[in-house]
Design a protein around this motif. Structure first.
Motif, short mmCIF file in Angstrom:
data_model
loop_
_atom_site.label_atom_id
_atom_site.label_comp_id
_atom_site.label_asym_id
_atom_site.label_seq_id
_atom_site.Cartn_x
_atom_site.Cartn_y
_atom_site.Cartn_z
N SER A 49 -7.45 -9.31 5.61
CA SER A 49 -6.35 -8.42 6.01
C SER A 49 -6.86 -7.01 6.25
O SER A 49 -6.49 -6.35 7.23
N ASN A 50 -7.74 -6.55 5.36
CA ASN A 50 -8.28 -5.19 5.50
C ASN A 50 -9.16 -5.05 6.74
O ASN A 50 -9.30 -3.96 7.29
N GLN A 51 -9.77 -6.17 7.17
CA GLN A 51 -10.56 -6.13 8.40
C GLN A 51 -9.66 -5.78 9.59
O GLN A 51 -10.01 -4.96 10.44
N ILE A 52 -8.48 -6.37 9.62
CA ILE A 52 -7.51 -6.09 10.69
C ILE A 52 -6.95 -4.67 10.53
O ILE A 52 -6.83 -3.93 11.51
N LEU A 53 -6.60 -4.30 9.31
CA LEU A 53 -6.05 -2.97 9.07
C LEU A 53 -7.06 -1.87 9.41
O LEU A 53 -6.69 -0.81 9.90
N SER A 54 -8.34 -2.14 9.17
CA SER A 54 -9.38 -1.18 9.52
C SER A 54 -9.43 -0.98 11.03
O SER A 54 -9.66 0.13 11.53
#
Length: 452
Positions: A49-54
């Motif tokens: 999820s954080n990969q997308i949010l980044s």
């Protein structure tokens, strides 16, 4: 509002930025570390999820990055009113962009995760985390922009103190929702998401108060939604290409994460742990690059080209030395560090090898972090984008597939791709900086010439 020139040394600017970035990383690692006591699957879900949010956060960098450079150049050119108008324009623009992207993330969170082809057992928690944290991403947009403005004025300590407060609130919140003390309900990933969002909201409120206090009524707050065409065009002219380079990087990282997802949950989890540790090495170069950008932006605004060039080279040498030493230290203690997160033998074994390869990776990354920010400070923003797109995708993604998937080297193949990408791009950035082709590209100077 502006600080005196003598206080703007690299060290004075960099150490608060270092602490601030360290604490931002600790916030992300706090989620990972505390969730690792709850479930390895939860760690992988939050990691994807954080990969997308980044990737989304890069969009905010279009405006925030442009603001940091233009404010610094205007201050160097002794134009404080123009600097203030750019600051106000950047804050309002990023608010609008943030609201739009937050809405998209809430509505299309599952569709975005499906594109990553994550294992089905991770979908529920990943979707929940991304919907909550993504829904409040407009707050992150404002935090980034206000912090960038404060740093460009020389107030690098203020964002640092706010980040300390955000971390304390986040960790306390995580403790309650993961471990459930005093009968508090255990909420897992959902609770961690709310803890992250609330800490950011409170951090934003604090930054707004600080900005008002620091401005001494010198910032034109009344013009926050009164855009000047020149300011908007300047922000986009610098920010879009600068953000485009970062966007390309995050996009390539998302594709590589897609490759890793095909290797299974263990590989995904190992990547998250190793990169979380690696970020503590990288932050030295990140802090030095941001401090250098402020100084070089002011040198460029004042027309001091040789001082700008020398600052870039000195900062690069410092960054390479420190990042190499840090990488060696981290590898030396790889088992205790990885053991903080997990006791899985396969993760510990793979992680050790990847941290050894990181000793080669990080000096290459230092070239890009320092010199790309230096080029941006001089308004030379297109060159890093062209080279970045060509090498990140032509070398980074291609090598990741070839070595990691086709040859079956797994995460070792992925790290080979990372190393090749960073060093090849770094070579081009050094060549560009030495050429001094950037010395005539200052947006502020070009604008002044037109007005004259």
């Amino acid at each position: 509002m502006e600080k005196t020139e003598k206080k703007l040394s690299l060290f004075a600017l960099t150490w608060p930025i270092f602490i601030e970035i360290l604490l931002h990383m600790l916030m992300g690692n706090a989620d990972t570390l505390m969730l690792s006591q709850y479930s390895d699957n939860s760690v992988a879900a939050v990691g994807v999820s954080n990969q997308i949010l980044s990737f989304i956060i890069v969009m905010f960098g279009f405006v925030a990055g442009g603001a940091a450079i233009l404010v610094a150049q205007n201050l160097g050119a002794k134009k404080p009113l123009d600097a203030g108008k750019v600051a106000m324009t950047s804050i309002s623009l990023n608010l609008l962009i943030g609201l739009l992207l937050s809405f998209i993330l809430v509505i299309f969170s599952k569709q975005a995760l499906n594109l990553m082809d994550i294992p089905s057992e991770l979908m529920g928690e990943a979707s929940t985390y991304m919907s909550v944290v993504g829904g409040f991403m407009f707050i992150q947009a404002l935090i980034m922009t206000i912090a960038a403005v404060l740093r460009s004025y020389g107030f690098t300590k203020d964002p640092m103190f706010v980040t300390i407060g955000m971390n304390i609130i986040n960790v306390i919140g995580n403790y309650f929702v993961i471990f459930g003390p005093f009968g508090f309900p255990v909420l897992g990933v959902e609770g961690v998401a709310y803890s992250t969002a609330i800490s950011r909201l409170l951090g934003f409120i604090a930054l707004i108060i600080i900005l008002i206090i620091r401005s001494n009524r010198q910032l034109p707050f009344q013009s926050i939604f009164r855009y000047r065409k020149d300011d908007v065009m300047g922000l986009l002219r610098i920010g879009v290409p600068a953000g485009g380079e970062q966007l390309s990087y995050n996009g390539s990282q998302m594709v590589i994460t897609y490759f890793i997802a095909q290797m299974g949950t263990i590989a995904l989890t190992t990547k998250v742990y190793v990169q979380n540790i690696g970020m503590f090495i990288m932050l030295f170069s990140v802090a030095i690059s941001q401090g250098s950008q402020i100084l070089i932006g002011r040198y460029i605004g004042a027309g001091e080209i040789d001082s700008a060039y020398q600052r870039g080279i000195k900062s690069l040498k410092i960054s390479i030395l420190i990042s190499t030493i840090a990488a060696v230290i981290v590898y030396t203690f790889n088992q205790p560090l990885l053991g903080i997160f997990t006791d899985d033998a396969s993760i510990l074994e793979q992680g050790a090898m990847l941290l050894l390869m990181t000793v080669i990776l990080e000096p290459g990354r230092a070239f890009n972090l320092v010199l790309i920010n230096s080029l941006r400070a001089a308004s030379d923003v297109k060159f890093p984008v062209y080279i970045g797109i060509a090498v990140m995708w032509g070398v980074g993604v291609t090598f990741a597939w070839f070595f990691g998937i086709f040859l079956g080297l797994g995460l070792i193949g992925i790290w080979i791709a990372f190393i090749a990408d960073e060093w090849i791009r770094g070579f081009f950035m050094l060549k560009r900086w030495n050429s001094r082709a950037w010395s005539t590209k200052s947006f502020v100077k070009q604008k002044s010439a037109v007005n004259e």
